[in-house]
Enzyme design. Structure first.
Site, PDB file in Angstrom:
ATOM      1  N   ALA A   1       0.829  -1.206   0.000  1.00 32.42           N
ATOM      2  CA  ALA A   1       0.000   0.000   0.000  1.00 32.42           C
ATOM      3  C   ALA A   1       0.863   1.257   0.000  1.00 32.42           C
ATOM      4  CB  ALA A   1      -0.934  -0.006   1.208  1.00 32.42           C
TER       5      ALA A   1
ATOM      6  N   ILE B   1      -4.622  -9.211 -36.188  1.00 33.81           N
ATOM      7  CA  ILE B   1      -4.627 -10.456 -36.945  1.00 33.81           C
ATOM      8  C   ILE B   1      -5.930 -11.226 -36.736  1.00 33.81           C
ATOM      9  CG2 ILE B   1      -3.577 -12.760 -37.092  1.00 33.81           C
ATOM     10  CD1 ILE B   1      -0.883 -11.406 -36.467  1.00 33.81           C
TER      11      ILE B   1
ATOM     12  N   GLY C   1     -12.318  -9.152 -36.160  1.00 30.69           N
ATOM     13  CA  GLY C   1     -13.419  -8.847 -35.257  1.00 30.69           C
ATOM     14  C   GLY C   1     -13.483  -9.788 -34.077  1.00 30.69           C
TER      15      GLY C   1
ATOM     16  N   GLU D   1       4.198  -0.094 -11.962  1.00 35.87           N
ATOM     17  CA  GLU D   1       5.624  -0.195 -11.607  1.00 35.87           C
ATOM     18  C   GLU D   1       6.466   0.806 -12.385  1.00 35.87           C
ATOM     19  OE1 GLU D   1       7.771  -1.709  -9.519  1.00 35.87           O
ATOM     20  OE2 GLU D   1       6.076  -2.387  -8.349  1.00 35.87           O
TER      21      GLU D   1
ATOM     22  N   GLU E   1       7.067   6.976 -19.101  1.00 39.62           N
ATOM     23  CA  GLU E   1       7.769   8.249 -18.998  1.00 39.62           C
ATOM     24  C   GLU E   1       8.687   8.307 -17.787  1.00 39.62           C
ATOM     25  OE1 GLU E   1       4.359   8.557 -21.612  1.00 39.62           O
ATOM     26  OE2 GLU E   1       4.525   7.847 -19.540  1.00 39.62           O
TER      27      GLU E   1
END
Length: 401
Positions: free
Chosen positions: A144, A354, A357, A380, A384
């Site tokens: 956390a 590939i 739909g 993680e 940037e």
């Protein structure tokens, strides 16, 4: 009984560079058991769990039974070793990620971020008490750190506070995106000491008074992972439940460096999963009278997906070799995470294209990898932020702010 080479050919046919040959025979046997468990117990239901945002029942317990920290197979031929090899850690993450990115994320949060928070941040007594229970999965944990208003800038932007009153600490604030918080037994949570302005680590339990946890809904990625908000109102933590070796953000960063490699490994495995799903589709799908795997344009895209995967395997393996020597280097881990996540994003897009739909339907697997890649690209350390870590090393100039 199958030889090591035969098992490797069965397990990792996409490893064209034969990196997996660096695994020991015992490690390969273990990974075969892991792969068999995933395929036999969870293959038929994994897409339903993704659609319904549910954790497969028994997954955490089954992984604990495999004893991936201390299984004797992992130490065959490695006399004197006290932990599983880093190359094994790579292929452990790779194998689970190739099956499903949510499951490897749940595992990575527990055995990487959460476990290492106790291992690196705990006192000798805390390590002795918690680590065996975390490794056996007797206890479940998470990590956390991230907050509602602070992700990339969390190093200097923590708003959750800890105020000491005698032998107790009073915690107030909130956390966001905490994977598995609602099913954890113990939560390593980070807050700023109001007296010193430095972050500290605390062991929180979900049932404590003042702790409120709710699940983030409507995600388009990692739907199996129960990401949570944690709200903390005057939560009392004993000094004995403070992680004694977390006293600065550098201490927290050590945990992040050690586990960022794991995300690079996950991205690599996810590429393999996307390639496998795409190959399965193109060898069955017929258009214009023949399987689409027989068309040149399809094969070119498959070759690009394989090329991305081979590059990622090589980069991940080199990172594993470095970490086996104790070289937890932030630039190396940032490079591997940034590039493997970028190549993953490219590969899943090709695979989804590939499959046409049908590629947006969960039943064909590629949709799951396509969506989950977006989360891997971000967590993680965003693309940037990792780029800025690398840029700082190249130029000597920090461009974060």
């Amino acid at each position: 009984m199958a030889t090591k080479d035969e098992l490797l050919k069965e397990l990792y046919p996409e490893d064209l560079l034969n990196v997996s040959k660096e695994l020991t025979e015992g490690e390969v046997k273990f990974l075969k058991q892991l792969n068999d468990l995933l395929e036999s117990k969870y293959r038929d239901s994994i897409n339903d769990h993704w659609i319904n945002a549910t954790i497969p029942e028994g997954f955490f317990e089954e992984m604990g039974k495999l004893d991936y920290f201390n299984n004797p197979l992992l130490f065959e031929g490695r006399e004197g070793a006290r932990m599983a090899s880093q190359m094994f850690q790579f292929f452990l993450s790779y194998t689970v990620a190739r099956f499903d990115v949510s499951l490897v994320t749940l595992l990575g949060v527990h055995q990487g971020l959460g476990h290492n928070a106790f291992l690196f941040g705990g006192s000798k007594e805390q390590v002795a008490h918690y680590i065996p229970k975390l490794q056996s999965h007797e206890l479940r944990t998470c990590f956390a750190l991230t907050e509602p208003e602070h992700g990339s800038d969390v190093a200097g932007g923590l708003e959750t506070t800890a105020k000491r009153e005698g032998d107790k600490w009073i915690i107030n604030g909130a956390k966001k995106w905490i994977g598995g918080a609602n099913v954890s037994d113990v939560i390593p949570l980070f807050a700023v000491d109001v007296e010193t302005g430095k972050p500290k680590g605390f062991i929180i339990r979900p049932e404590q008074e003042g702790v409120d946890i709710d699940i983030i809904e409507n995600k388009i990625a990692l739907r199996i992972v129960p990401n949570a908000n944690i709200h903390l109102k005057d939560v009392v933590v004993e000094e004995a439940d403070r992680l004694q070796n977390i006293n600065s953000f550098k201490d927290i960063a050590k945990i992040l460096y050690s586990t960022r490699a794991g995300v690079a490994y996950m991205a690599t495995g996810a590429m393999a999963g996307a390639l496998r799903a795409t190959l399965d589709y193109v060898t069955k799908r017929k258009q214009f009278g023949k399987e689409i795997s027989k068309y040149q344009l399809i094969q070119e895209k498959l070759a690009m997906m394989q090329g991305n995967l081979s590059q990622a395997i090589t980069l991940s393996a080199q990172l594993a070799r470095m970490q086996e020597k104790g070289e937890y280097d932030e630039v190396a881990t940032s490079t591997a995470k940034m590039m493997n996540a970028l190549r993953l994003r490219e590969s899943v897009a090709m695979g989804r294209g590939i499959t046409g739909g049908n590629g947006i339907l969960a039943e064909y697997d590629i949709a799951r990898f396509f969506s989950d890649a977006e989360a891997v690209f971000t967590y993680e350390g965003t693309h940037e932020i990792n780029a800025l870590v690398i840029g700082r090393a190249l130029t000597g100039d920090s461009a974060f702010i």
